[in-house]
Scaffold this motif. Sequence first.
Motif, PDB file in Angstrom:
ATOM      1  N   GLY A   9       0.776  -1.230   0.000  1.00 15.73           N
ATOM      2  CA  GLY A   9       0.000   0.000   0.000  1.00 15.73           C
ATOM      3  C   GLY A   9       0.806   1.277   0.000  1.00 15.73           C
ATOM      4  O   GLY A   9       0.234   2.378  -0.077  1.00 15.73           O
ATOM      5  N   SER A  65      -1.459  -1.921   4.338  1.00 19.92           N
ATOM      6  CA  SER A  65      -1.958  -3.203   4.811  1.00 19.92           C
ATOM      7  C   SER A  65      -0.782  -4.083   5.218  1.00 19.92           C
ATOM      8  O   SER A  65       0.306  -3.973   4.652  1.00 19.92           O
ATOM      9  CB  SER A  65      -2.759  -3.914   3.721  1.00 19.92           C
ATOM     10  OG  SER A  65      -3.870  -3.149   3.317  1.00 19.92           O
ATOM     11  N   PHE A  69      -3.801   9.519  11.470  1.00 24.78           N
ATOM     12  CA  PHE A  69      -3.630   8.092  11.171  1.00 24.78           C
ATOM     13  C   PHE A  69      -4.577   7.260  12.025  1.00 24.78           C
ATOM     14  O   PHE A  69      -4.854   7.604  13.172  1.00 24.78           O
ATOM     15  CB  PHE A  69      -2.199   7.642  11.460  1.00 24.78           C
ATOM     16  CG  PHE A  69      -1.147   8.183  10.525  1.00 24.78           C
ATOM     17  CD1 PHE A  69      -1.401   9.214   9.642  1.00 24.78           C
ATOM     18  CD2 PHE A  69       0.129   7.659  10.551  1.00 24.78           C
ATOM     19  CE1 PHE A  69      -0.430   9.716   8.796  1.00 24.78           C
ATOM     20  CE2 PHE A  69       1.130   8.137   9.720  1.00 24.78           C
ATOM     21  CZ  PHE A  69       0.837   9.171   8.846  1.00 24.78           C
ATOM     22  N   GLN A  98      -4.529   3.536   8.104  1.00 27.59           N
ATOM     23  CA  GLN A  98      -5.104   4.573   7.254  1.00 27.59           C
ATOM     24  C   GLN A  98      -4.399   5.883   7.564  1.00 27.59           C
ATOM     25  O   GLN A  98      -4.413   6.329   8.724  1.00 27.59           O
ATOM     26  CB  GLN A  98      -6.603   4.708   7.503  1.00 27.59           C
ATOM     27  CG  GLN A  98      -7.269   5.821   6.714  1.00 27.59           C
ATOM     28  CD  GLN A  98      -7.277   5.567   5.221  1.00 27.59           C
ATOM     29  OE1 GLN A  98      -7.631   4.485   4.775  1.00 27.59           O
ATOM     30  NE2 GLN A  98      -6.873   6.572   4.436  1.00 27.59           N
ATOM     31  N   SER A 100      -3.893  10.875   0.968  1.00 23.05           N
ATOM     32  CA  SER A 100      -4.102   9.727   1.846  1.00 23.05           C
ATOM     33  C   SER A 100      -3.516   8.459   1.241  1.00 23.05           C
ATOM     34  O   SER A 100      -3.428   8.327   0.014  1.00 23.05           O
ATOM     35  CB  SER A 100      -5.596   9.510   2.086  1.00 23.05           C
ATOM     36  OG  SER A 100      -6.187  10.619   2.726  1.00 23.05           O
ATOM     37  N   PHE A 119      -4.233  -2.731   9.348  1.00 26.97           N
ATOM     38  CA  PHE A 119      -4.229  -1.611   8.422  1.00 26.97           C
ATOM     39  C   PHE A 119      -3.721  -0.344   9.115  1.00 26.97           C
ATOM     40  O   PHE A 119      -3.832  -0.195  10.331  1.00 26.97           O
ATOM     41  CB  PHE A 119      -5.648  -1.352   7.902  1.00 26.97           C
ATOM     42  CG  PHE A 119      -6.284  -2.539   7.248  1.00 26.97           C
ATOM     43  CD1 PHE A 119      -7.172  -3.342   7.953  1.00 26.97           C
ATOM     44  CD2 PHE A 119      -6.012  -2.854   5.923  1.00 26.97           C
ATOM     45  CE1 PHE A 119      -7.773  -4.437   7.360  1.00 26.97           C
ATOM     46  CE2 PHE A 119      -6.598  -3.942   5.320  1.00 26.97           C
ATOM     47  CZ  PHE A 119      -7.485  -4.745   6.035  1.00 26.97           C
ATOM     48  N   LYS A 179      -3.470   4.002   2.403  1.00 26.85           N
ATOM     49  CA  LYS A 179      -3.836   2.972   3.371  1.00 26.85           C
ATOM     50  C   LYS A 179      -2.856   1.812   3.229  1.00 26.85           C
ATOM     51  O   LYS A 179      -2.771   1.176   2.181  1.00 26.85           O
ATOM     52  CB  LYS A 179      -5.261   2.482   3.139  1.00 26.85           C
ATOM     53  CG  LYS A 179      -5.740   1.502   4.207  1.00 26.85           C
ATOM     54  CD  LYS A 179      -7.209   1.175   4.036  1.00 26.85           C
ATOM     55  CE  LYS A 179      -7.721   0.284   5.152  1.00 26.85           C
ATOM     56  NZ  LYS A 179      -9.177  -0.001   5.019  1.00 26.85           N
ATOM     57  N   ASN A 225      -4.144   9.847   6.645  1.00 26.88           N
ATOM     58  CA  ASN A 225      -4.784  11.000   6.011  1.00 26.88           C
ATOM     59  C   ASN A 225      -3.964  12.266   6.258  1.00 26.88           C
ATOM     60  O   ASN A 225      -3.141  12.311   7.180  1.00 26.88           O
ATOM     61  CB  ASN A 225      -6.196  11.186   6.562  1.00 26.88           C
ATOM     62  CG  ASN A 225      -7.097  10.011   6.277  1.00 26.88           C
ATOM     63  OD1 ASN A 225      -6.971   9.345   5.245  1.00 26.88           O
ATOM     64  ND2 ASN A 225      -8.019   9.749   7.191  1.00 26.88           N
TER      65      ASN A 225
END
Length: 125
Positions: free
Chosen positions: A8, A21, A68, A82, A17, A80, A19, A84
Amino acid sequence: QVQLVESGGGLVQAGGSLKLSCAASERAFSTFAMGWFRQAPGKDREFVAAIDSSGRRKDYADAVKGRFTISRDVVKVTVFLQMNDLKPDDTAVYYCAARRRSFPLSTQWTSYDSWGQGTQVTVSS
């Protein structure tokens, strides 16, 4: 040791952004705490986020709080991250890590038992 494979990462503009994994190799993943760390060129490896085996307890570095989010999917045996509102200072190789002792959460990379190979995140200004 559990095998971990990150994916990712990539190149993104500031404010964007991504994400990340991290797929684990065994079902025992559900009993591990998981963490994300990062290392920029010339800098030490630093803590980013951690989550306990239940998914209820989470911890974040001050630099990423509010931007995050760490989560986990037991069925998919994946954790994960994420990310941003990315900033150039977030540029680093991001590593996923597993810790057999799920509690308390740890921000120390030396307390984790297994590591992925890392995925590069580059944020342009």
